[in-house]
Write an enzyme that holds these catalytic residues in place. Structure first.
Site, PDB file in Angstrom:
ATOM      1  N   SER A  77       0.798  -1.230   0.000  1.00 44.24           N
ATOM      2  CA  SER A  77       0.000   0.000   0.000  1.00 44.24           C
ATOM      3  C   SER A  77       0.828   1.276   0.000  1.00 44.24           C
ATOM      4  CB  SER A  77      -0.943  -0.001   1.208  1.00 44.24           C
ATOM      5  OG  SER A  77      -1.849  -1.080   1.133  1.00 44.24           O
ATOM      6  N   ILE A  78       2.127   1.165   0.267  1.00 46.60           N
ATOM      7  CA  ILE A  78       3.005   2.346   0.223  1.00 46.60           C
ATOM      8  C   ILE A  78       2.925   3.033  -1.143  1.00 46.60           C
ATOM      9  CG2 ILE A  78       5.426   3.096   0.338  1.00 46.60           C
ATOM     10  CD1 ILE A  78       4.398   2.270   3.027  1.00 46.60           C
TER      11      ILE A  78
END
Length: 577
Positions: free
Chosen positions: A300-301
């Site tokens: 998700s970064i």
């Protein structure tokens, strides 16, 4: 009365000797003298250089005068590595009495089995053997007091590391010959080493210098090296990381802190670590500089980069609604889901709640080439420009090979890989209003010149989304810090094993910045295989971020920009992965 002697009465004296025999004897004597004269002429005149060299080999020695290796300093001038005098123990085996009872005391002082000491003393070289290199000064004095015949000492330099395991992966260490083996000791070995001098002398058989036969060439000491690392920030970050790894029964962890103005690395730590002053029985797990050498799917970064690109292309605005119901989307026969279904979310909320579906819907409005170019501009798929051994480039496949499902998964961080260092540097794009900042391990006082990736307006908009992710309803409430506003993004991903993913092995991480309005630092934290009931980045990595940010900004003298108390989390907003 005189007595006459008749020589002829002896049969031996009376026998006649041939003349040639006496001449032969005289000739042999003459030939022997001629041979001696020739040999003398050869030794003294014709072969003089050869015999001079042989004499020098046996008695003349070139003593190396070691240069003092330069010190490694932190940004404030505190010592991270320096050289101190240490005695090395050597022996002339043929002179040592092997039955001397004091050999047992010597072995004990050297922490060496007596059998090993005796084995060294029966070495093939009867005139020189190292017993132990670079022993501590108190031990050397006790050995000298034993006064064992044939045991001698030689002065050398030994490297000391005051910060121990906290800075081990940054500083590294040298070997017994004072050559760098890891970290900056290896990277900047030439600068630190200097140049050894020499002294040509004649020694007696006991190794004592009798006379100098040539002018002394003095050594040139190595130059000191000042790093960007702040030893206080480094120690605190390492300690909090260590506590988190142990509390979560994790396999390992890493943390990196970057100054967004200068691009300086203020801290870079890994756990497990090692003490560079005591390096017996080291393992690869301890030596690995995971911040730079380990790459993994960032998960998700990557979502904020998709949001920023969508803003940049004019596809959405922060308030644009995206229908994520029923919490899943099918592409190419594969279904992508959110951990918790949502209905309509704005772009801000897509990042706040870490929605895979919302991110994919934005990404599929772009071309693979546009996504690839943004990722590449942010530093992914490229080796970090830091002169550090073992830094990896990660993986970013050419966009021409992407299938639709691969484009979709890459939008939320699967199908590519990066190191924690790359993730930390990539978030300087949001901290510096759209510019990617070059990073350095050396101290610099000049602001870094960044490379434009996003517009200032859109970078600030995404920074607001990152702040929402750490607020109420976000995935990283525990990233909040007393006195400072923060923003960031959590990541949680199953670990790859072979061609698939492990069922119960996760990596948890958090990358964020602070303060939000004028970010001064970016902090990235990764915890590998947490195994104590929780594994989400918002619960495992975010608290380390919070404590590191607060301490770092205080040390840097950054004024608090708000009064924030960490919220008590009663309900965890889980991340989609």
């Amino acid at each position: 009365m005189s007595r006459s002697i008749n020589y002829t009465s002896s049969p031996l004296l009376a026998s006649k000797t041939p003349v040639w025999r006496s001449k032969f004897i005289v000739a042999c004597l003459a030939l022997a003298f001629a041979g001696l004269a020739g040999r003398a002429a050869y030794v003294q005149v014709f072969g003089n250089e050869f015999f001079q060299r042989q004499g020098e080999v046996r008695f003349a020695r070139t003593l190396e005068l070691p240069a003092n290796r330069g010190k490694v300093l932190d940004r404030n001038g505190l010592i991270l590595a320096s050289s101190v005098v240490a005695q090395s123990i050597w022996a002339i085996p043929e002179d040592v009495d092997k039955s001397d009872p004091k050999l047992g005391k010597l072995a004990k002082l050297l922490d060496m089995p007596l059998a090993e000491l005796r084995r060294k003393l029966v070495n093939e070289d009867k005139t020189f053997v190292w017993i132990q290199r670079q022993v501590d000064e108190p031990v050397a004095r006790q050995i000298a007091a034993l006064d064992i015949k044939g045991i001698y000492q030689r002065r050398e330099y030994k490297r000391e590391y005051p910060e121990g395991e906290a800075a081990a992966h940054v500083v590294g260490f040298t070997n017994v010959e004072d050559r760098g083996q890891e970290g900056v000791e290896l990277t900047f070995n030439e600068q630190l080493s200097g140049r050894n001098g020499s002294r040509r002398v004649i020694k007696d058989r006991l190794g004592r210098v009798v006379e100098d036969v040539r002018d002394v060439v003095p050594p040139v000491d190595g130059r000191d090296l000042q790093l960007s690392i702040d030893s206080k920030v480094q120690f605190f970050a390492y300690q909090k990381l260590k506590d988190a790894v142990q509390a979560n029964k994790a396999k390992a962890g890493s943390v990196v802190v970057i100054d967004t103005i200068t691009g300086e690395v203020l801290a870079l730590a890994n756990y497990p670590s090692y003490n560079p002053n005591r390096r017996r029985n080291l393992t690869g797990e301890q030596l690995r500089n995971r911040v730079l050498t380990d790459s993994f799917e960032p998960g998700s970064i990557m979502k904020p980069f998709i949001a920023a690109l969508a803003l940049e292309k004019g596809l959405v605005r922060p308030e644009t609604p995206i229908n994520t119901a029923p919490g899943r989307i099918t592409i190419g026969g594969s279904t992508i889901s959110d951990s918790h279904p949502n209905n309509v979310l704005t772009v801000n909320e897509v990042i706040q709640k870490s929605s895979n579906v919302g991110t994919v819907k934005m990404a599929m409005q772009m071309s693979p080439r546009e996504m690839w170019e943004i990722y590449a501009q942010a530093g992914f798929g490229q080796k970090p420009q830091v002169p550090f051994p073992g830094a990896v480039s990660g993986r970013l496949r050419p966009y021409k090979t992407w299938r639709p499902i691969e484009q979709a998964t890459m939008s939320y961080g699967y199908g590519l890989s990066a190191s924690l260092f790359q993730l930390a540097q990539s978030y300087t794009v949001f901290a510096r209003d759209g510019e990617l900042v070059p990073v350095t391990l050396l101290k610099t006082d000049e602001p870094a010149t960044g490379v434009r990736v996003f517009s200032e307006k859109n970078a600030q908009a995404v920074r607001h989304m990152l702040a929402m992710a750490t607020g109420t309803g976000g995935t990283a409430v525990k990233a909040q810090t007393i006195g400072y506003s923060v923003g960031g993004k959590t990541g949680t991903a199953r670990k790859q094993e072979g061609k698939g993913y492990a069922e119960k092995k996760y990596r948890a991480w958090f990358v964020g910045l602070a303060p939000v309005e004028k970010p001064r630092i970016v902090v990235a934290v990764m915890v590998d295989e947490p195994n104590n009931g929780v594994y989400y980045g918002g619960l495992v990595a975010a608290p380390v971020f919070s404590e590191t940010v607060q301490q770092t900004l205080r040390i840097m003298g950054v004024q608090p920009d708000m009064s924030v108390k960490p919220q008590i989390v009663t309900e965890v907003v889980e991340e989609s992965f």
